[in-house]
Design a protein around this motif. Structure first.
Motif, short mmCIF file in Angstrom:
data_model
loop_
_atom_site.label_atom_id
_atom_site.label_comp_id
_atom_site.label_asym_id
_atom_site.label_seq_id
_atom_site.Cartn_x
_atom_site.Cartn_y
_atom_site.Cartn_z
N GLU A 1 7.89 -1.67 8.63
CA GLU A 1 6.83 -1.45 7.65
C GLU A 1 6.40 0.02 7.58
O GLU A 1 6.08 0.52 6.51
N THR A 2 6.42 0.72 8.70
CA THR A 2 6.00 2.12 8.67
C THR A 2 7.08 3.00 8.04
O THR A 2 6.77 3.95 7.32
N GLN B 1 9.05 1.96 5.68
CA GLN B 1 8.95 1.68 4.25
C GLN B 1 7.84 2.51 3.62
O GLN B 1 8.01 3.08 2.54
N LEU C 1 -4.07 -3.51 5.42
CA LEU C 1 -3.62 -4.76 6.01
C LEU C 1 -4.86 -5.61 6.28
O LEU C 1 -5.82 -5.15 6.87
#
Length: 176
Positions: A25-26, A28, A143
């Motif tokens: 995720e980081t 991305q 988040l």
């Protein structure tokens, strides 16, 4: 967004760097920021570093070096904006890596203001200043901390404090 973004040549010439930990995720997020920066003509460098050593960038000025932007998942400890501001935007705040001091006086005034409405006005003033100056933290992705509850359960925390206190000891039933 329609049209194009004009970026002055002096800004395009300076390199801007972002460091992210090596997690899906980081990476991305880092790639999305780089793609946007490239699209508007910025000289942007993305560094992906092992997740196990990434925290050194947050706490060690030598590791951080001249890095312009760091990725972090961050949250306030308590539901009070003064907590967030005190650790991210006030001199000597534990996450104020850039040494920002622009709201120090207003923050001290807000902390010592008893009237909730007057204190809220000072908080809003600080948050507007931080937004206008783009300091010290810029939101990227939010988040959500989901908590499943129903009519039979009570006591679960809905904030990040579950990391540092024995929240499960406070779970209970509602009698329904």
């Amino acid at each position: 967004m329609h049209g194009s973004v004009h970026v002055p040549a002096s800004t395009r010439a300076e390199q801007i760097s972002l460091v992210v930990p090596q997690q899906a995720e980081t990476q991305q997020l880092g790639l999305a920021v780089k793609a946007a920066a490239d699209k508007i003509g910025l000289n942007f460098k993305l560094d992906v570093v092992p997740a196990t050593g990434y925290s050194n960038y947050l706490y060690d000025p030598k590791t951080r070096g001249n890095t312009d932007l760091l990725y972090t998942q961050f949250w306030a400890n308590i539901p009070n904006p003064l907590d967030w501001l005190g650790i991210t935007a006030v001199s000597n705040g534990s996450f104020n890596q850039g040494g920002y001091s622009g709201i120090d006086k207003t923050y001290a005034q807000a902390v010592s203001t008893k009237d909730p409405a007057a204190r809220a006005a000072l908080v809003a003033q600080m948050e507007k200043q931080l937004h206008d100056e783009m300091n010290p933290m810029i939101g990227g992705v939010e988040l959500v901390n989901d908590v499943w509850m129903n009519k039979r359960i009570s006591g679960a925390p809905a904030t990040f404090d579950y990391v540092y206190y024995p929240w499960a000891a406070y779970l209970g039933g509602t009698g329904k």
